[in-house]
Design a protein around this motif. Structure first.
Motif, short mmCIF file in Angstrom:
data_model
loop_
_atom_site.label_atom_id
_atom_site.label_comp_id
_atom_site.label_asym_id
_atom_site.label_seq_id
_atom_site.Cartn_x
_atom_site.Cartn_y
_atom_site.Cartn_z
N ASP A 145 1.21 4.60 -6.83
CA ASP A 145 -0.09 4.77 -7.22
C ASP A 145 -1.03 3.69 -6.41
OD1 ASP A 145 0.62 6.81 -9.02
OD2 ASP A 145 0.74 5.40 -10.64
N MET A 146 -0.55 3.17 -5.48
CA MET A 146 -1.56 2.06 -4.79
C MET A 146 -2.31 2.99 -3.65
SD MET A 146 1.30 -0.95 -3.87
CE MET A 146 2.15 -1.99 -5.27
N PRO A 147 -3.41 2.30 -3.38
CA PRO A 147 -4.25 2.77 -2.36
C PRO A 147 -3.54 3.25 -1.15
CG PRO A 147 -5.46 0.94 -3.26
CD PRO A 147 -3.71 0.99 -3.74
N PRO A 148 -3.56 4.44 -0.85
CA PRO A 148 -3.08 4.85 0.63
C PRO A 148 -3.72 4.01 1.79
CG PRO A 148 -4.74 6.56 0.03
CD PRO A 148 -4.74 5.47 -1.07
N LEU A 149 -2.85 3.89 2.83
CA LEU A 149 -3.21 3.17 4.09
C LEU A 149 -2.73 4.01 5.17
CD1 LEU A 149 -3.83 -0.09 4.68
CD2 LEU A 149 -1.45 -0.20 5.39
N ASP A 150 -3.81 4.20 5.84
CA ASP A 150 -3.75 5.07 7.19
C ASP A 150 -3.53 4.21 8.39
OD1 ASP A 150 -4.39 7.37 5.81
OD2 ASP A 150 -6.62 7.16 6.16
N ILE A 151 -2.37 4.50 9.17
CA ILE A 151 -1.93 3.76 10.26
C ILE A 151 -2.26 4.57 11.64
CG2 ILE A 151 0.04 2.69 11.45
CD1 ILE A 151 1.26 2.31 8.75
N THR A 152 -3.08 3.85 12.46
CA THR A 152 -3.00 4.49 14.06
C THR A 152 -2.55 3.50 14.95
OG1 THR A 152 -5.28 5.63 13.16
CG2 THR A 152 -4.86 5.63 15.51
N VAL A 153 -1.70 3.79 15.77
CA VAL A 153 -1.34 3.10 16.92
C VAL A 153 -1.75 3.79 18.19
CG1 VAL A 153 0.95 2.37 18.10
CG2 VAL A 153 0.83 2.38 15.49
N THR A 154 -2.39 3.17 19.08
CA THR A 154 -2.79 3.60 20.27
C THR A 154 -2.10 2.82 21.40
OG1 THR A 154 -4.97 4.29 19.47
CG2 THR A 154 -5.03 4.17 21.60
N ARG A 155 -1.49 3.71 22.42
CA ARG A 155 -0.84 3.13 23.50
C ARG A 155 -2.09 2.98 24.55
NH1 ARG A 155 4.41 5.12 26.64
NH2 ARG A 155 3.39 7.06 26.95
N GLN A 156 -2.30 1.65 25.35
CA GLN A 156 -3.07 1.64 26.36
C GLN A 156 -2.59 1.90 27.72
OE1 GLN A 156 -5.85 0.78 24.96
NE2 GLN A 156 -5.09 0.32 23.23
N ARG A 157 -3.46 2.29 28.46
CA ARG A 157 -2.98 2.62 29.99
C ARG A 157 -2.42 1.54 30.46
NH1 ARG A 157 -4.89 6.23 34.03
NH2 ARG A 157 -6.97 6.74 32.73
N SER A 189 -7.57 1.40 4.72
CA SER A 189 -7.45 1.98 3.35
C SER A 189 -8.89 2.29 2.83
CB SER A 189 -6.98 0.84 2.47
OG SER A 189 -7.02 1.27 1.16
N GLU A 190 -9.18 3.58 2.66
CA GLU A 190 -10.48 4.25 2.09
C GLU A 190 -11.50 3.79 3.06
OE1 GLU A 190 -10.59 2.71 -1.92
OE2 GLU A 190 -9.05 4.15 -2.48
N GLY A 191 -11.13 3.77 4.39
CA GLY A 191 -12.28 3.64 5.27
C GLY A 191 -12.28 1.96 5.82
N GLU A 192 -11.89 1.24 4.82
CA GLU A 192 -11.95 -0.31 5.24
C GLU A 192 -10.71 -0.66 6.15
OE1 GLU A 192 -11.46 -4.96 3.04
OE2 GLU A 192 -11.03 -2.89 2.02
N TYR A 219 0.86 -1.21 0.09
CA TYR A 219 -0.03 0.08 0.07
C TYR A 219 1.00 0.95 0.01
CZ TYR A 219 -4.41 -2.59 1.18
OH TYR A 219 -5.32 -3.36 1.40
N ALA A 220 0.29 2.36 -0.36
CA ALA A 220 1.20 3.67 -0.47
C ALA A 220 0.65 4.19 1.06
CB ALA A 220 0.67 4.54 -1.48
N LYS A 221 1.87 5.22 1.41
CA LYS A 221 1.75 5.65 2.80
C LYS A 221 0.46 6.77 2.78
CE LYS A 221 4.23 8.52 6.18
NZ LYS A 221 5.70 9.01 6.35
N GLY A 222 -0.56 6.70 4.13
CA GLY A 222 -1.44 7.60 4.14
C GLY A 222 -1.16 8.32 5.35
N LYS A 223 -2.07 8.45 6.25
CA LYS A 223 -1.84 9.43 7.37
C LYS A 223 -1.41 8.30 8.63
CE LYS A 223 -4.27 12.44 10.85
NZ LYS A 223 -5.34 13.07 10.96
N ALA A 224 -0.19 8.85 9.18
CA ALA A 224 0.26 7.87 10.52
C ALA A 224 0.18 8.74 11.72
CB ALA A 224 1.53 7.44 10.13
#
Length: 403
Positions: free
Chosen positions: A77-89, A130-133, A32-37
């Motif tokens: 030109d691949m679909p962008p992939l958004d990455i979210t990492v959340t640290r737990q308490r 990717s695109e909400g999925e 995938y291409a880079k989206g929002k991290a």
């Protein structure tokens, strides 16, 4: 300050592993291409604290995640992939708290000849969309121990290095799991990229076992279809685009244009309706009423569409609904109103706006003129002259010098 950190699998984090990670960005593992991290380091903190973090970030976690995303993801030109990492308490046990309290007292009374020891354990959650999925989601664990002492007890030393190592321990823990999941998909994708079976490849677009390699399947499918007979591939394109509209972007050549537009009014649908003797003005009116974009076709693309049988005024309607909406008062009507007698003081047309409006009209006129010049089945130029008369009537007062 010094520290030791380990991934969930027990891999030690050292300066060498971090340096290797940061200097080897040419081996992406996710197609995938880079989206929002985004790294959410303190999701449990108060709203006030979160606001202060946004105004003046105290953590380099987002910077480190951006580097990790560069390493993991492809360019292109691949679909962008958004990455979210959340640290737990963190959940500190009684033993952990007791260790910190006792060693802190010892460090205070010995001028830190006795080290202060702070064991750490964190869980983080990664989500890739990717695109909400949701493409991938997993939890990962990392652990470490921080030392405050005059003695260099840990492998990593220095406040910034210790802070960065904690984020890398999180990312490496996720990468260990990511790699396993991606490797598990490889046999399926290897079989697909060798296949010429259109039905098998089309079914793979909905295969829940194929997440990471799915963006590569449409390209291969389009290549396979490009070698089929025209009627066969157009029928296949229509069936696939009905379920996966984004597949239109992978169709090779100008045939891609036949499958753009809103559902039930794609170019191919419009062609069928006009072939069935529906009048072109009525079809153009339906397209304008729907107001859904098709694309700003180039003159060459417009000519190709008319050769396929699409009426010129229908092509013009598709271009019109695809144009960005002009701000109030910047179009020709707005400029005329502003310049009319009795207009408000200070409401004279701005030279820049006038030039922009004229340039826009000339661009439309040029595209329409090219369509007229390439009308099919017109050996004596009769259709062209009628078409040009309509173009001149519509754009003749715009100041263009193309006629």
């Amino acid at each position: 300050m010094s520290a030791n950190y380990y991934t969930e699998q027990g891999t030690p984090i050292t300066q060498d592993t971090i340096d290797l990670f940061n200097t080897n960005p040419n081996n992406p593992i996710i197609p995938y291409a880079k989206g929002k991290a985004t790294y959410n380091a303190y999701p449990w903190a108060s709203e006030k604290f979160q606001k202060s973090l946004n105004e003046k970030p105290r953590s380099s976690a987002n910077d480190e995640l951006a580097l990790a995303a560069d390493y993991w993801l492809h360019e292109g030109d691949m679909p962008p992939l958004d990455i979210t990492v959340t640290r737990q308490r963190p959940k500190n046990s009684i033993a952990t708290i007791a260790t910190v309290v006792v060693t802190t007292v010892g460090c205070s009374f010995s001028l830190c000849l006795v080290p202060m020891v702070a064991p750490q354990q964190f869980d983080t959650t990664i989500e890739m969309r990717s695109e909400g999925e949701l493409v991938y989601s997993a939890n990962a664990h990392y652990r470490g121990t921080i030392f405050m002492s005059w003695f260099p007890l840990g492998k990593l030393r220095g406040t910034q290095k210790v802070t960065d190592a904690a984020w890398y321990a999180s990312f490496f823990s996720h990468e260990e799991k990511l790699t396993r999941n991606i490797v598990a998909e490889e046999p399926l994708y290897d079989s697909l990229k060798k296949s010429k079976d259109v039905d098998k490849l089309a079914a793979a677009l909905d295969n829940p076992q194929l997440k990471f390699y799915r963006p590569l399947v449409p390209t291969h499918l389009a290549e396979v279809l490009a070698g089929r007979k025209r009627n066969e591939r157009l029928k296949a394109y229509a069936a696939i685009v009905e379920k996966h509209p984004e597949f239109a972007d992978d169709i090779q050549g100008n045939e891609r244009l036949l499958f753009v537009g809103p559902a039930d009014l794609r170019v191919m649908d419009v062609l069928k309706k006009t072939y069935r003797k529906r009048s072109a003005p009525a079809m153009a009116a339906s397209i304008k009423a729907a107001g859904q974009p098709y694309g700003l076709f180039t003159p060459e693309e417009s000519s190709w569409l008319t050769r396929e049988g699409l009426p010129a005024d229908v092509v013009a309607a598709m271009i019109e609904v695809s144009e960005p909406k002009a701000a109030p008062g910047t179009g020709p009507a707005g400029l005329m109103a502003a310049a009319a007698p009795g207009g408000q003081a200070g409401a004279q047309p701005v030279a820049g706006n006038t030039l922009e409006a004229t340039a826009t009209e000339c661009s439309k006129a040029y595209a329409a003129k090219k369509v007229c010049e390439t009308l099919p089945g017109d050996p004596f130029g009769l259709l062209m002259r009628g078409c040009m008369a309509q173009v001149k009537k519509k754009f003749g007062g715009s100041g263009c010098s193309i006629f």
